[in-house]
Design an enzyme around this catalytic site. Structure first.
Site, PDB file in Angstrom:
ATOM      1  N   ASP A 109       0.834  -1.103   0.009  1.00 14.16           N
ATOM      2  CA  ASP A 109      -0.038  -0.006   0.088  1.00 14.16           C
ATOM      3  C   ASP A 109       0.945   1.099   0.223  1.00 14.16           C
ATOM      4  O   ASP A 109       1.847   1.386   0.610  1.00 14.16           O
ATOM      5  CB  ASP A 109      -0.863   0.002   1.429  1.00 14.16           C
ATOM      6  CG  ASP A 109      -2.258   0.651   0.722  1.00 14.16           C
ATOM      7  OD1 ASP A 109      -2.299   1.527   0.350  1.00 14.16           O
ATOM      8  OD2 ASP A 109      -3.105   0.183   1.387  1.00 14.16           O
ATOM      9  N   ASP A 217      -2.789   4.555  -2.326  1.00 12.18           N
ATOM     10  CA  ASP A 217      -4.018   5.420  -1.645  1.00 12.18           C
ATOM     11  C   ASP A 217      -4.368   6.495  -2.013  1.00 12.18           C
ATOM     12  O   ASP A 217      -3.395   7.545  -2.357  1.00 12.18           O
ATOM     13  CB  ASP A 217      -3.461   5.231  -0.360  1.00 12.18           C
ATOM     14  CG  ASP A 217      -4.492   5.772   1.064  1.00 12.18           C
ATOM     15  OD1 ASP A 217      -5.633   4.977   0.859  1.00 12.18           O
ATOM     16  OD2 ASP A 217      -4.542   6.817   1.409  1.00 12.18           O
ATOM     17  N   GLU A 276      -6.344   4.023  -6.172  1.00 13.88           N
ATOM     18  CA  GLU A 276      -7.458   4.470  -5.556  1.00 13.88           C
ATOM     19  C   GLU A 276      -7.840   5.833  -6.056  1.00 13.88           C
ATOM     20  O   GLU A 276      -7.141   6.679  -5.772  1.00 13.88           O
ATOM     21  CB  GLU A 276      -7.402   4.207  -3.988  1.00 13.88           C
ATOM     22  CG  GLU A 276      -8.831   4.495  -3.246  1.00 13.88           C
ATOM     23  CD  GLU A 276      -8.700   4.880  -1.854  1.00 13.88           C
ATOM     24  OE1 GLU A 276      -9.575   4.426  -1.120  1.00 13.88           O
ATOM     25  OE2 GLU A 276      -7.608   5.392  -1.355  1.00 13.88           O
ATOM     26  N   HIS A 349     -10.905  -2.325   3.273  1.00 13.89           N
ATOM     27  CA  HIS A 349     -10.919  -1.866   4.670  1.00 13.89           C
ATOM     28  C   HIS A 349     -11.621  -0.728   5.176  1.00 13.89           C
ATOM     29  O   HIS A 349     -11.811  -0.445   6.148  1.00 13.89           O
ATOM     30  CB  HIS A 349      -9.566  -1.680   4.903  1.00 13.89           C
ATOM     31  CG  HIS A 349      -8.924  -0.539   4.136  1.00 13.89           C
ATOM     32  ND1 HIS A 349      -8.732  -0.799   2.807  1.00 13.89           N
ATOM     33  CD2 HIS A 349      -8.587   0.577   4.568  1.00 13.89           C
ATOM     34  CE1 HIS A 349      -8.222   0.297   2.418  1.00 13.89           C
ATOM     35  NE2 HIS A 349      -8.155   1.089   3.556  1.00 13.89           N
ATOM     36  N   ASP A 350     -12.212  -0.071   4.008  1.00 15.37           N
ATOM     37  CA  ASP A 350     -13.151   1.093   4.239  1.00 15.37           C
ATOM     38  C   ASP A 350     -14.662   1.090   3.890  1.00 15.37           C
ATOM     39  O   ASP A 350     -15.494   1.676   4.059  1.00 15.37           O
ATOM     40  CB  ASP A 350     -12.705   2.077   3.254  1.00 15.37           C
ATOM     41  CG  ASP A 350     -11.252   2.860   3.567  1.00 15.37           C
ATOM     42  OD1 ASP A 350     -11.147   2.837   4.909  1.00 15.37           O
ATOM     43  OD2 ASP A 350     -10.618   3.374   2.536  1.00 15.37           O
TER      44      ASP A 350
END
Length: 576
Positions: A109, A217, A276, A349-350
């Protein structure tokens, strides 16, 4: 049935990741090897057999860098160190080697829109207005006519993703710094070429160490409008929507093309880059992922996971209209059919657990979990499985906000209650959409703490682990786990899934989701009833002679172009 393994010419030249499946590991909740209640790298290594059995190709590892953990590792204090919470660099190297030995790649990440406020770069930057690193972050004087610290003195009216303004005053220098997320996550200034070169150097360091790529991210936020104009007022206290001024900004494509040249050119084509990209449209995505532009391999976009958000945002609940979802998914399939590539996901995870969010996590738990999986995985794009999704893990029964840990949820609750919100109504939104739902520990078995840890877990284990766990599913051919495994096998075996044309069927039906995939003479039909009520599907075209490749219920049949669909049933047919 034996699947046809013939490889089409399309597959010969297509990138490897078009037929791959990625599995996201959220390290603190995956597996704990030392009993401190927090998952770690050695815990992940100890569970690689699970991922190998599932059949995934890539592991995406959420952040394990050194961090004060203000946002569970998405606030990084040292990009080239492992946080002791998770282990050591030697543990990391062992994980990479073990994953590679099992035929899996590992993707890190990359969080470079912002750092931690404890990162040495920011410590230097805030030390003085004249420090050489001052311009590595976004610093501004108070708004004209205001004294520092006065209400409304922030340089712009932008509202943070995590509630409150995006600006925090540094009293020592009398200036404000920008943070689109929490105050402890100051935004890097990508306008500064020194910042970019430091980021690229760090990325090369990880690739040289054996990492196979990066999930980037909020990468579409790295280019801001340098004028930093106010946004349209939307929130309490005069806060405004700055999104048009910091998302998909004027230099974002330039920065990503430079990154590609500096970091990826000349390296193996086996790497993976996924960005993302909040707020991007399909037209933007074509630019980000057109191979000729040399930016990203694929994007995460958010169109489909915002459809159940009300006017007040994600915690303002409204029911999903399946027709809206089909319109969104179908449009992305259509618009990226010739150029570009999309990630396919329900969970991460969100996001909350899909079986609780869109399915039925009670009476039809298994059927609805596998129905939603079937619908997703047979689209064109690269599927992502979030840890526990392959088991059908559900949202957690949080008794109250005191059991939650996520900074977004805690800040929203405090702000909403301060504004006079009804506590139970606010809690209902958090229980349904809060990020802690995705972060409860993975449920490995029925033992205390679900086999996740021998200690006290950092976030409580879901009590349904006594029956919903991996050990109970491995040898059950009808389990959620084995359904996911079969979906992954299909993608690996049939080029039509990765490369075939897509045609949405029954677009106006409020409960049935159906589509065709076609490559040369190979045709698949995917049809699912995403409701608790039986329905009959009347199908277009000649589907009288088919083989059933996969079903989550008893074997169905097609008679005169019609198929009876049980509640939460899903089927994949192949034309003979």
């Amino acid at each position: 049935m034996t699947l046809d393994q013939t490889v089409s010419p399309t597959l010969d030249t297509a990138p490897w990741w078009t037929s791959a499946v990625v599995y996201q590991v959220y390290p603190r909740s995956f597996a704990d090897s030392d009993g401190d209640g927090v998952g770690d790298l050695n815990g992940i290594t100890s569970r690689l057999e699970h991922l190998e059995r599932l059949g995934v190709d890539v592991i995406w590892l959420s952040p394990v860098y050194a961090s004060p953990q203000a946002d569970n590792g998405y606030d990084i204090a040292d990009y080239q160190a492992i946080d002791p919470l998770f282990g050591t660099l030697e543990d990391f190297d062992r994980l990479v080697a073990e994953a590679h030995a099992r035929g899996m790649k590992l993707v890190m990440d990359l969080v470079v829109n912002h750092t931690s406020d404890e990162h040495p770069w920011f410590v230097e930057s805030r030390s003085s207005k004249h420090n050489p690193k001052r311009d590595w972050y976004w610093w501004r004087r108070p708004r004209e006519g205001f004294e520092a610290g006065q209400p409304g003195a922030e340089p712009t009216n932008w509202q943070s993703y995590f509630s409150g303004p995006t600006w925090t005053l540094d009293e020592a220098t009398g200036e404000y710094y920008l943070h689109l997320f929490a105050p402890r996550q100051p935004d890097l200034n990508w306008e500064n070429p020194e910042v970019r070169q430091e980021v690229y150097s760090m990325m090369r360091w990880w690739l040289d160490r054996g990492v196979d790529g990066f999930r980037m991210d909020v990468i579409s936020l790295i280019s801001k409008d340098p004028a930093l104009p106010d946004g349209a007022t939307t929130g309490a206290g005069g806060l405004g929507d700055g999104f048009p001024h910091f998302s998909n900004g004027p230099r974002v494509h330039e920065f990503l093309q430079e990154m590609h040249r500096e970091v990826f050119d000349g390296r193996s084509g086996d790497l993976l880059t996924v960005g993302e990209t909040p707020g991007v449209t399909w037209a933007d995505a074509r630019l980000f992922t057109d191979p000729a532009r040399r930016e990203l391999d694929m994007v995460f976009q958010f169109d489909h996971v915002c459809l159940d958000h009300g006017p007040g945002g994600k915690f303002d609940l409204r029911p999903l209209d399946l027709r809206d979802l089909k319109a969104s998914m179908g449009r992305w399939q259509e618009e990226l059919s010739e150029v570009g590539w999309n990630s396919l996901y329900w969970c991460n995870h969100d996001q909350p657990r899909v079986v609780s969010r869109f399915g039925d996590d009670g009476e039809h738990w298994r059927e609805s979990a596998t129905a939603w999986a079937t619908v997703l995985h047979l689209h064109r794009g690269t599927p992502y499985v979030y840890q526990g999704e392959e088991l059908g893990m559900t949202n957690a029964p949080f008794a109250g906000v005191h059991e939650m840990r996520d900074i977004e949820s805690l800040n929203h609750y405090a702000e909403a209650i301060a504004a006079g919100g009804d506590p139970e109504s606010v809690l209902r939104g958090l229980r349904t959409m809060g990020r802690d739902n995705a972060r409860t520990p993975v449920q490995w078995d029925a033992s205390p703490q679900a086999g996740f840890t021998t200690g006290q877990p950092w976030l409580a284990v879901n009590p349904n682990h006594t029956w919903l766990n991996a050990a109970a599913q491995y040898d059950d051919p009808r389990s959620v786990f084995n359904h996911y495994r079969k979906l992954i096998e299909l993608r690996h075996a049939l080029p039509v899934i990765a490369h075939g044309d897509f045609r949405m069927l029954l677009a106006d039906h409020p409960h049935l989701y159906a589509y065709e995939r076609t490559l040369n003479d190979d045709r698949l039909l995917v049809v699912a009833n995403l409701s608790g009520t039986p329905h009959t599907a009347a199908l277009d075209g000649d589907w009288s002679a088919v083989d059933l490749l996969l079903s989550n219920v008893d074997e169905p049949s097609i008679v005169n172009g019609r198929i009876s669909m049980e509640p939460w049933s899903a089927h994949v047919f192949r034309k003979r």
